[in-house]
Design an enzyme around this catalytic site. Sequence first.
Site, PDB file in Angstrom:
ATOM      1  N   ASP A 441       0.841  -1.201   0.000  1.00  0.00           N
ATOM      2  CA  ASP A 441       0.000   0.000   0.000  1.00  0.00           C
ATOM      3  C   ASP A 441       0.878   1.255   0.000  1.00  0.00           C
ATOM      4  O   ASP A 441       2.090   1.199   0.290  1.00  0.00           O
ATOM      5  CB  ASP A 441      -0.886  -0.041   1.255  1.00  0.00           C
ATOM      6  CG  ASP A 441      -2.187   0.719   1.099  1.00  0.00           C
ATOM      7  OD1 ASP A 441      -2.302   1.515   0.150  1.00  0.00           O
ATOM      8  OD2 ASP A 441      -3.081   0.532   1.946  1.00  0.00           O
ATOM      9  N   ASP A 506     -10.893   1.803  -3.349  1.00  0.00           N
ATOM     10  CA  ASP A 506     -11.468   1.458  -2.049  1.00  0.00           C
ATOM     11  C   ASP A 506     -12.989   1.455  -2.128  1.00  0.00           C
ATOM     12  O   ASP A 506     -13.661   1.159  -1.144  1.00  0.00           O
ATOM     13  CB  ASP A 506     -11.024   2.464  -0.976  1.00  0.00           C
ATOM     14  CG  ASP A 506      -9.665   2.094  -0.392  1.00  0.00           C
ATOM     15  OD1 ASP A 506      -9.190   0.975  -0.658  1.00  0.00           O
ATOM     16  OD2 ASP A 506      -9.084   2.928   0.321  1.00  0.00           O
TER      17      ASP A 506
HETATM   18  C1  DGJ Z   1      -5.816   1.964   1.964  1.00  0.00           C
HETATM   19  C2  DGJ Z   1      -6.195   0.792   1.102  1.00  0.00           C
HETATM   20  O1  DGJ Z   1      -6.671   1.245  -0.127  1.00  0.00           O
HETATM   21  C3  DGJ Z   1      -7.215  -0.055   1.851  1.00  0.00           C
HETATM   22  O2  DGJ Z   1      -7.629  -1.126   1.050  1.00  0.00           O
HETATM   23  C4  DGJ Z   1      -6.623  -0.534   3.147  1.00  0.00           C
HETATM   24  O3  DGJ Z   1      -5.578  -1.428   2.887  1.00  0.00           O
HETATM   25  C5  DGJ Z   1      -6.156   0.644   3.985  1.00  0.00           C
HETATM   26  N1  DGJ Z   1      -5.282   1.496   3.233  1.00  0.00           N
HETATM   27  C6  DGJ Z   1      -5.471   0.176   5.227  1.00  0.00           C
HETATM   28  O4  DGJ Z   1      -4.906   1.204   5.922  1.00  0.00           O
END
Ligand code: DGJ
Length: 702
Positions: A441, A506
């Site tokens: 991430d 997301d």
């Molecule tokens: C941002 C990501 O896009 C999410 O899927 C998740 O992993 C969060 N970060 C966790 O902090």
Amino acid sequence: MRVIHTKSVSLVIAEQNQTPAIVYIGRRLEQPLLESSLTTLMQRAIPQGGLDEAAQLTIASSFADPTFLNPALQIHQQGKAWAPQWQLQENEATESSVQYKLADSKSGLVLSWHLIADAQNDVFTIETSLENKGSHNISLQQWLTTLPIPQQLDTVTSFTGRWIHEFQPQQQPLSFGSIEFSNWKGRTSHDHFPGLLLGSQRTDFTHGECFAFHLGWSGNHQQRVERSQSGQCQYQAGIALMPGEVELAPGDQFSAVPLFFTYATNGFAGVAERFQPFVRDNILSFPNATPRPVHINTWEALYFNHEQTELDSLAAAAEHCGVERYVLDDGWFSGRRDDTAGLGDWVVDESIYPNGLHPLKTTLKKHNLGFGLWFEPEMVNKNSQLHRSHPDWVLQLPGQQQASGRNQWVLDITRPEVQDYLYKQITDILRDYPVEYIKWDMNRDLLQAGDHQGKPVYYHYVRSLYRLLDRIRKAYPLVEIESCASGGGRMDYGILKYTHRFWLSDCNDANERQIMQQWASLFFPAEVLGSHIGPTKSHTTSRSHALNVRAGTALFGHLGIEWDIRQANESEQAQLVQLVSLYKDLRNTLHQGIRRPMAGADKHQIAFSVTHGDTMLISIFQQKMPEFSVPAPLRIPGLNNARHYAIDILIEAEQTGHLMKRKPSWMHNRTKVFSGEQLMRFGLPLPVMDPESLLVLQLTDC
Ligand code: DGJ
């Protein structure tokens, strides 16, 4: 003249001058090139009121050229040598590639320009590099790979977006002047996808001329489309450089980033059918050929609640639904009880995992689930052991204030000691646990990204990231990596060389996902687009969708679940089992086939097909209230006139039916076999569909 042919495209380069010039990219030329007549055809009028020479756009334009378009190259040597003029030094070619070396005697700069054609997929790649062979420093301000574009094409479709709203198309007419997209966020960004489409006003999903461009780079970038007063047009793309970022000392080299492009005459579908197999053949490399496993991701199910009993019961529920891989998201490492602390300390938090991740490992083994783990290696929280020990490892400008993002700062991964630290922390975990998948991430933009001397390192940052990923992959070649950046903030062919999947967004809301997946699919094949079934009520939009719609949308990517399925009722669980098994039945078709957008039967439909072998899947999502009370028949392109197709309804949205006294009669027939010609020309009558409902069909050549 140099001609390069692919399956359906030709590219012609005029080589008679010192600087080669691309003079044609378009439909494949079937006849041998008659050089003398072509040279005459290319000599256009020279208008009154300007310079006495025709202005030719070359592959390496500079301020010395009379086009007055934005030059590809901008350099200087303390205010001198700012208008390079090239001498052709070397010229090498094969049937599918051509390479030139150009030198500017004033500055000592040498440009290597290399074009490679993927003949089967009609995709061209241009790779370039610059080397200072002189004896003085050269300040590089700009290098943009530059292509001429036909004057008739005047409609630019680019892609913008933001967190939970990625891949939003934006159409603009190209008149006089330029359209420019500059990304300064240090990562690929949600705001400016590094690629665009160029067509005419008549180009649509299935018709018309279309160019598509993509820059394989995960940092600052720039794209420009420009038309001069003489009608001359160009497309340019490259790395956007900060002031003073690239100073080439004698002997130094700057590797620019590859530009990929294609040309089609059947609209955006033509782009999809070229780029998807190109990516499979040239960019992607999976550790093994096994089908893409169904994921469960703990984030939207548990967030920071990492109680062992919760994790275990989620794993049991996942196995019951047919899930194959369990991804433990944010929250497992030292001090990470919320998003204010812990980033940088990649050791298991003993307060919540007194026995490390071993109990979870045992649970996953018991439930036949592969192990995936979340990292955000490039970041640090001030509240972390790492920051307390090495506050100077942060990218920052001395004496200046810098905004944090999600309470975090970016590490200077260009420093070898930072790279070594991250490599060790990550590989220690990979050594200790059977992790087969990393969710990598990256949740903030780069700002004031200076190294310890205050020099901008945006360009070296991305190169260092690629190096770190490469090192980890070489050490653990069986581990897959997902590129996530607050959802889809880092999606491009540059990072895809080192990774295997994107977390597209997301936002799991089916309505939003239908839009994002439709457009992202022009550039990427389905198996790299992470797509999860979220809860009934979306966590990001608060919209609710039936499970059929959520799953029927998600299964057209790499399927996962991002939902606390322990809360699902019995009928939902049973349905989920069936839908996950449908994905497994279809995944070969989905992940080896070609997804093409198509025109829906109603202007508020998002429609597409996926074809592989003798199977075609069709998805029709009714986004809003239909325009007419009876939808027009859906004309299905791409079938064989003379063949017959059996139609199966795979997903029918729950409510569809209540708006009709009678469904189209084929839906009632037990045998649903129709001729390809009839389905293409007359079309398939569709049911009246509710807003936000979905129909998925399978056509089999029989
Ligand atoms: C941002 C990501 O896009 C999410 O899927 C998740 O992993 C969060 N970060 C966790 O902090």
